[in-house]
Motif scaffolding. Structure first.
Motif, PDB file in Angstrom:
ATOM      1  N   TRP A 190       0.810  -1.221   0.000  1.00 33.53           N
ATOM      2  CA  TRP A 190       0.000   0.000   0.000  1.00 33.53           C
ATOM      3  C   TRP A 190       0.843   1.271   0.000  1.00 33.53           C
ATOM      4  N   GLN A 191       1.987   1.261   0.643  1.00 28.27           N
ATOM      5  CA  GLN A 191       2.781   2.486   0.740  1.00 28.27           C
ATOM      6  C   GLN A 191       3.202   3.019  -0.623  1.00 28.27           C
ATOM      7  N   TYR A 192       3.277   2.138  -1.638  1.00 27.80           N
ATOM      8  CA  TYR A 192       3.633   2.587  -2.983  1.00 27.80           C
ATOM      9  C   TYR A 192       2.411   2.748  -3.888  1.00 27.80           C
ATOM     10  N   ASN A 193       1.233   2.440  -3.381  1.00 35.21           N
ATOM     11  CA  ASN A 193       0.029   2.451  -4.213  1.00 35.21           C
ATOM     12  C   ASN A 193      -0.884   3.636  -3.967  1.00 35.21           C
ATOM     13  N   ILE A 194      -0.566   4.441  -2.971  1.00 35.02           N
ATOM     14  CA  ILE A 194      -1.414   5.580  -2.611  1.00 35.02           C
ATOM     15  C   ILE A 194      -0.658   6.877  -2.853  1.00 35.02           C
ATOM     16  N   ASP A 195      -1.253   7.756  -3.630  1.00 40.38           N
ATOM     17  CA  ASP A 195      -0.651   9.069  -3.874  1.00 40.38           C
ATOM     18  C   ASP A 195      -0.646   9.879  -2.573  1.00 40.38           C
ATOM     19  N   LYS A 196       0.459  10.537  -2.281  1.00 41.02           N
ATOM     20  CA  LYS A 196       0.607  11.252  -1.007  1.00 41.02           C
ATOM     21  C   LYS A 196      -0.435  12.355  -0.818  1.00 41.02           C
ATOM     22  N   LEU A 197      -0.690  13.116  -1.851  1.00 40.86           N
ATOM     23  CA  LEU A 197      -1.668  14.190  -1.722  1.00 40.86           C
ATOM     24  C   LEU A 197      -3.083  13.632  -1.618  1.00 40.86           C
ATOM     25  N   ALA A 198      -3.377  12.577  -2.394  1.00 43.08           N
ATOM     26  CA  ALA A 198      -4.685  11.934  -2.303  1.00 43.08           C
ATOM     27  C   ALA A 198      -4.910  11.414  -0.889  1.00 43.08           C
ATOM     28  N   LYS A 199      -3.865  10.857  -0.286  1.00 43.86           N
ATOM     29  CA  LYS A 199      -3.954  10.366   1.088  1.00 43.86           C
ATOM     30  C   LYS A 199      -4.283  11.505   2.050  1.00 43.86           C
ATOM     31  N   LYS A 200      -3.650  12.631   1.841  1.00 42.22           N
ATOM     32  CA  LYS A 200      -3.902  13.793   2.686  1.00 42.22           C
ATOM     33  C   LYS A 200      -5.361  14.240   2.588  1.00 42.22           C
TER      34      LYS A 200
ATOM     35  N   ARG B 173      14.442   6.191 -13.505  1.00 45.93           N
ATOM     36  CA  ARG B 173      14.835   7.496 -12.992  1.00 45.93           C
ATOM     37  C   ARG B 173      13.627   8.421 -12.907  1.00 45.93           C
ATOM     38  N   PRO B 174      13.446   9.137 -11.813  1.00 44.74           N
ATOM     39  CA  PRO B 174      12.292  10.029 -11.675  1.00 44.74           C
ATOM     40  C   PRO B 174      12.191  10.998 -12.851  1.00 44.74           C
ATOM     41  N   HIS B 175      10.983  11.208 -13.308  1.00 41.36           N
ATOM     42  CA  HIS B 175      10.764  12.105 -14.436  1.00 41.36           C
ATOM     43  C   HIS B 175       9.427  12.809 -14.285  1.00 41.36           C
ATOM     44  N   GLY B 176       9.326  13.982 -14.890  1.00 39.83           N
ATOM     45  CA  GLY B 176       8.102  14.753 -14.740  1.00 39.83           C
ATOM     46  C   GLY B 176       7.663  15.430 -16.021  1.00 39.83           C
ATOM     47  N   GLU B 177       7.109  16.603 -15.900  1.00 38.30           N
ATOM     48  CA  GLU B 177       6.477  17.315 -17.010  1.00 38.30           C
ATOM     49  C   GLU B 177       7.389  17.497 -18.201  1.00 38.30           C
TER      50      GLU B 177
ATOM     51  N   GLU C  94       3.955  10.652  -9.420  1.00 39.94           N
ATOM     52  CA  GLU C  94       4.932  11.735  -9.545  1.00 39.94           C
ATOM     53  C   GLU C  94       4.796  12.441 -10.887  1.00 39.94           C
ATOM     54  N   GLN C  95       4.456  11.691 -11.918  1.00 35.90           N
ATOM     55  CA  GLN C  95       4.232  12.305 -13.225  1.00 35.90           C
ATOM     56  C   GLN C  95       3.144  13.384 -13.143  1.00 35.90           C
ATOM     57  N   VAL C  96       1.986  13.024 -12.585  1.00 34.38           N
ATOM     58  CA  VAL C  96       0.871  13.979 -12.579  1.00 34.38           C
ATOM     59  C   VAL C  96       1.099  15.107 -11.588  1.00 34.38           C
ATOM     60  N   ARG C  97       1.834  14.860 -10.511  1.00 35.24           N
ATOM     61  CA  ARG C  97       2.151  15.952  -9.585  1.00 35.24           C
ATOM     62  C   ARG C  97       2.936  17.034 -10.309  1.00 35.24           C
TER      63      ARG C  97
END
Length: 431
Positions: free
Chosen positions: A60-70, A351-355, A386-389
């Motif tokens: 679960w720790q990798y399946n829940i978005d941090k902001l969604a959890k908040k 490797r982490p990637h974004g917009e 992380e992509q959508v964030r």
């Protein structure tokens, strides 16, 4: 702090209400952006429910978005145990459904809404003048009618699950394979549940060398000698399918490799590898499977059922009027391809990637989640979050946050092999 929605602006439209699409909605809520979330199914996570009996190898720790959890915790929601491994059904019922019902999201979610085309307002794909300033027009089939929805940006999180690849080694659909659709299951059947009677007393061919195929075989093996299991792979040797086993940082995935290793050693299943399938045909005694086995022509007859786990591919059919940059081999977002191409490496982490990596030639149009990976395997939900964030930060004008890409994922422990539990899913989302 949730900002006030910008009512006068056009919405940002997110397509696909799976884990990544809903995470995008949560981030849009936090940024105060006006949005619409479109889902072609009758409920959120509809694709996941097709493999709802399958247990993920990511906890679960990798399946829940941090902001969604908040946002959920602000409503009184209690998160499942972080180290617990959910099945697909639990992922939907314990996380996605509560998230979709939040008052900040529910009014902006439209179910049974299938996007059939996207274009730029008043412009076809050939027109350049004013293109970047033009809004998007989405053609959406809903309640028997086609609606036009105008948007300032589009995030495509439709996944690839609904588009399986054929059994043919050349990746070509044939009329013979399509004609056998009632005897071929694409995905991971519920062998211990609703599909059990389908396979009892049958000679079954399982096609594929990845996590999903292993899940399927381990489930079939629990039916003991009531089913004959034949495993077809393109790998040079079966050992390549075992993955990292005890060296895998995701314990459940390593366990899956160890279990299939033990099952093969027991002689319970017949393994054909490398086997490249060329043709299927219906005969009086069952399905005839023809191909190249260890470099020689080979035919296996009398097959009752085929279960194929040969992967899936993205659907670009509704994006024909959108200018895209897609890698010709992986069918992933082009700039992402060097990081995920299995011909180059096959680690489960990227490797982490974004917009910046995900942006398309069509300004403010993005492909995210499993679909951003095209045909490449090893996608993890946390990567999509992380992509959508990053993308939502960019669309909201927060350039600094969009470039500050952060992602914590477990290392696989072993690379250059296909890594892979008690029915465990290879993808954490596929939706």
């Amino acid at each position: 702090m949730i900002k006030k929605i910008k009512e006068l602006e056009l919405p940002i439209v997110v397509i696909g209400a799976g884990p990544v699409g809903l995470a995008a909605a949560a981030h849009l809520v936090e940024r105060g952006e006006k949005f619409l979330l479109l889902e072609s199914g009758s409920q959120v996570g509809s694709n996941i429910l097709q493999w709802g009996h399958v247990r993920l190898f990511s906890p679960w720790q990798y399946n829940i978005d941090k902001l969604a959890k908040k946002l959920l915790e602000q409503s009184g929601w209690i998160a499942p145990p972080a180290e617990q491994l959910p099945i697909g059904k639990e992922l939907v019922e314990l996380y996605l459904e509560p998230l979709s019902k939040l008052p900040e999201i529910k009014p902006h979610l439209l179910l049974n809404a299938k996007v059939v085309a996207i274009s730029k307002k008043g412009l076809d794909k050939m027109k350049n003048a004013g293109r970047d300033q033009s809004s998007f027009i989405l053609y959406v089939e809903h309640q028997g009618k086609t609606q036009r929805i105008e948007a300032k940006a589009v995030i495509d999180a439709t996944g690839t699950w609904a588009n399986p690849t054929p059994v043919n080694a050349d990746n070509i659909w044939t009329s013979e394979e399509r004609a056998l659709n009632k005897q071929i299951y694409y995905g991971i059947p519920d062998v211990q549940g609703r599909h059990k009677k389908r396979y009892l007393g049958k000679k079954v061919a399982v096609i594929g060398g990845g996590h999903s195929a292993i899940n399927t075989i381990l489930e079939l093996a629990q039916l003991d000698d009531q089913v004959e299991i034949n495993w077809f792979m393109r790998k040079q040797k079966v050992e390549e399918a075992y993955g990292g086993e005890e060296k895998d940082a995701l314990e459940a995935r390593g366990e899956l490799g160890s279990r299939i290793h033990q099952l093969v050693d027991s002689g319970r299943i017949k393994v054909y590898t490398p086997f490249k399938i060329q043709q299927l045909s219906q005969k009086e005694g069952g399905i005839e499977l023809m191909g190249d086995y260890k470099g020689e022509p080979y035919t296996l007859s009398g097959i009752d059922e085929i279960i194929t786990n040969t992967g899936s591919r993205p659907d670009f059919s509704f994006l024909r009027e959108i200018r895209l940059s897609i890698d010709s081999a992986t069918e992933s977002v082009e700039a992402l391809s060097p990081l995920i191409d299995p011909n180059l490496h096959s680690c489960g982490t990227v490797r982490p990637h974004g917009e910046e990596i995900l942006r398309q030639p069509e300004k403010n149009f993005y492909i995210v989640g499993m679909k951003s990976y095209g045909r490449a395997p090893t996608f993890l939900m946390a990567t999509g979050y992380e992509q959508v964030r990053s993308i939502v930060a960019y669309l909201s004008g927060d350039m600094e946050s969009s470039k500050k890409v952060e992602l914590e994922l477990p290392e696989t422990g072993v690379c250059s092999v296909n890594l892979i539990p008690k029915v465990i899913s290879s993808s954490c989302c596929r939706s």
